[in-house]
Motif scaffolding. Structure first.
Motif, PDB file in Angstrom:
ATOM      1  N   ARG A 136      32.688   0.161  -6.974  1.00 42.74           N
ATOM      2  CA  ARG A 136      31.284   0.545  -6.845  1.00 42.74           C
ATOM      3  C   ARG A 136      30.935   1.639  -7.857  1.00 42.74           C
ATOM      4  NH1 ARG A 136      29.387   3.118  -2.998  1.00 42.74           N
ATOM      5  NH2 ARG A 136      31.313   4.058  -2.186  1.00 42.74           N
ATOM      6  N   ALA A 137      29.746   1.537  -8.417  1.00 46.91           N
ATOM      7  CA  ALA A 137      29.342   2.499  -9.451  1.00 46.91           C
ATOM      8  C   ALA A 137      29.266   3.915  -8.920  1.00 46.91           C
ATOM      9  CB  ALA A 137      27.991   2.083 -10.039  1.00 46.91           C
ATOM     10  N   ASP A 138      28.877   4.086  -7.636  1.00 47.02           N
ATOM     11  CA  ASP A 138      28.717   5.443  -7.111  1.00 47.02           C
ATOM     12  C   ASP A 138      29.876   5.880  -6.228  1.00 47.02           C
ATOM     13  OD1 ASP A 138      28.176   3.701  -5.064  1.00 47.02           O
ATOM     14  OD2 ASP A 138      26.345   4.701  -4.377  1.00 47.02           O
ATOM     15  N   ALA A 139      31.008   5.185  -6.301  1.00 40.30           N
ATOM     16  CA  ALA A 139      32.194   5.606  -5.549  1.00 40.30           C
ATOM     17  C   ALA A 139      32.715   6.914  -6.138  1.00 40.30           C
ATOM     18  CB  ALA A 139      33.279   4.534  -5.605  1.00 40.30           C
ATOM     19  N   PRO A 140      33.287   7.802  -5.310  1.00 45.54           N
ATOM     20  CA  PRO A 140      33.774   9.090  -5.829  1.00 45.54           C
ATOM     21  C   PRO A 140      34.789   8.941  -6.955  1.00 45.54           C
ATOM     22  CG  PRO A 140      33.684   9.119  -3.434  1.00 45.54           C
ATOM     23  CD  PRO A 140      33.405   7.706  -3.848  1.00 45.54           C
ATOM     24  N   LEU A 180      28.965  -9.107 -10.780  1.00 43.10           N
ATOM     25  CA  LEU A 180      28.118  -9.618  -9.703  1.00 43.10           C
ATOM     26  C   LEU A 180      27.797  -8.557  -8.642  1.00 43.10           C
ATOM     27  CD1 LEU A 180      29.758 -13.135  -9.184  1.00 43.10           C
ATOM     28  CD2 LEU A 180      27.517 -12.659 -10.195  1.00 43.10           C
ATOM     29  N   ASP A 181      28.308  -7.350  -8.833  1.00 40.39           N
ATOM     30  CA  ASP A 181      28.053  -6.251  -7.892  1.00 40.39           C
ATOM     31  C   ASP A 181      28.501  -6.570  -6.470  1.00 40.39           C
ATOM     32  OD1 ASP A 181      26.903  -4.556  -9.816  1.00 40.39           O
ATOM     33  OD2 ASP A 181      24.934  -5.473  -9.561  1.00 40.39           O
ATOM     34  N   VAL A 182      29.624  -7.275  -6.345  1.00 35.69           N
ATOM     35  CA  VAL A 182      30.107  -7.666  -5.025  1.00 35.69           C
ATOM     36  C   VAL A 182      30.415  -6.441  -4.171  1.00 35.69           C
ATOM     37  CG1 VAL A 182      31.984  -8.807  -3.781  1.00 35.69           C
ATOM     38  CG2 VAL A 182      30.968  -9.905  -5.786  1.00 35.69           C
TER      39      VAL A 182
END
Length: 335
Positions: free
Chosen positions: A89-93, A31-33
């Protein structure tokens, strides 16, 4: 970890229902929360309208995950992103988004129901459920294979800094990433050590998705499609990250024997795996060992068990370096 004073019935029932935590994490990722909370706290009703969810149900999910530290609910009923939630998150380091999806997929969860049958005959629960070994199944089902390999990339990327921080990689020579998947670890090593050359070895279908092209026009790397049970390219440092835990002792001895023959004079073998500590305390390595028992013929190992494996392959364990992450670095040289 449960308290020694906790009621044993509640402890056991909580453990028996722990699969619901995995399911909740998977739902939050799908759900991309975490992405929607990255810009600040939101209440469940507002968030539900944005992601297309049922508000009261979403509140219950967020409240449950807040109890595990993934999110945090404030006095006004708004939910905040925590460090544990941020890695979804997809773009988290240090993202583990794809790893979570892989670990909570049917491919990993369904075999666990057959663990008792595997314990009786010494096989793997995966074969009981899917009728063939995991890697054979992945080869026959490319979509599942891609998801599995991307999950491994997530894990390698998340752990890469912890490995680089504690190990003295050579300033020159050739590093061979044996069974290195898409080459996430090798990519990090080559970026950090410009005097090194790198070789990525894995099966043809796996290395087809390699990441080494991110180095641009750099000519310090080579991709080799092959089988580490047959041979290993020569090098000064041969790295096996999350490889040996996939295989039984006989298979590991064969892989390590090929590595021993491929070492250049003065070379080293570096195994990156979890090391099970002695004692009864909870440890993530023991959880990984249950995953291996479910999916593959391998296992996580203790330091003495690694020492025995190296001895069988003509290698000598020289040191074990623990990282700040999940894995340890087990180094060996020709015995």
């Amino acid at each position: 970890m449960t308290s020694s004073s906790e009621d044993p019935v509640r402890q056991v029932l909580s453990d028996a229902m722990a699969h619901l935590y995995s399911a909740a994490l998977r739902a939050a990722v799908l759900l991309d929360v975490a992405e929607h909370l990255a810009d600040g706290p939101r209440d469940a009703a507002d968030l539900a309208g944005e992601i297309g969810a049922h508000g009261p149900s979403l509140h219950r999910l967020l409240r449950f995950l807040a109890g595990r530290g993934v999110f945090r609910e404030d006095e006004d009923g708004r939910f905040h992103l925590t460090p544990a939630g941020d890695v979804l998150r997809a773009d988290a380091p240090r993202t583990v988004r794809t790893a979570v999806l892989g670990m909570t997929s049917d491919l990993c969860l369904l075999p666990a129901t057959g663990l008792a049958a595997a314990l009786r005959d010494g096989g793997t629960a995966f074969e009981h459920r899917f009728g063939r070994p995991l890697f054979e199944y992945l080869a026959e089902n490319p979509e599942a294979g891609d998801e599995f390999n991307q999950a491994m990339v997530d894990i390698s990327t998340a752990e890469g800094d912890a490995i680089l921080a504690v190990y003295d990689f050579p300033g020159s020579g050739v590093v061979v990433d044996v069974g290195g998947g898409h080459g996430a670890l090798l990519l990090s090593v080559l970026r950090a050590h410009p005097g090194l050359r790198g070789v990525l070895l894995d099966q043809d279908a796996v290395v087809a998705g390699h990441l080494l092209g991110q180095l641009g026009g750099d000519d310090r790397w080579e991709v080799v499609a092959g089988d580490f049970f047959d041979s290993v390219p020569p090098g000064d440092l041969l790295v096996l990250k999350n490889v040996l835990h996939d295989w039984d002792d006989e298979q590991c001895a064969r892989i390590l024997g090929n590595c021993r023959r491929a070492l250049r004079p003065g070379g080293r073998v570096l195994v990156v795996d979890a090391v099970i500590p002695p004692g009864n305390e909870p440890d993530f390595s023991k959880l990984l060992d249950m995953s291996m028992l479910t999916l593959l013929p391998g296992r996580e190992r203790t330091e003495p068990q690694f020492r025995d494996l190296f001895d069988r392959a003509g290698l000598r364990l020289t040191r074990v370096v623990r990282t700040a992450g999940v894995f340890s670095l087990i180094e060996a040289v020709p015995g």
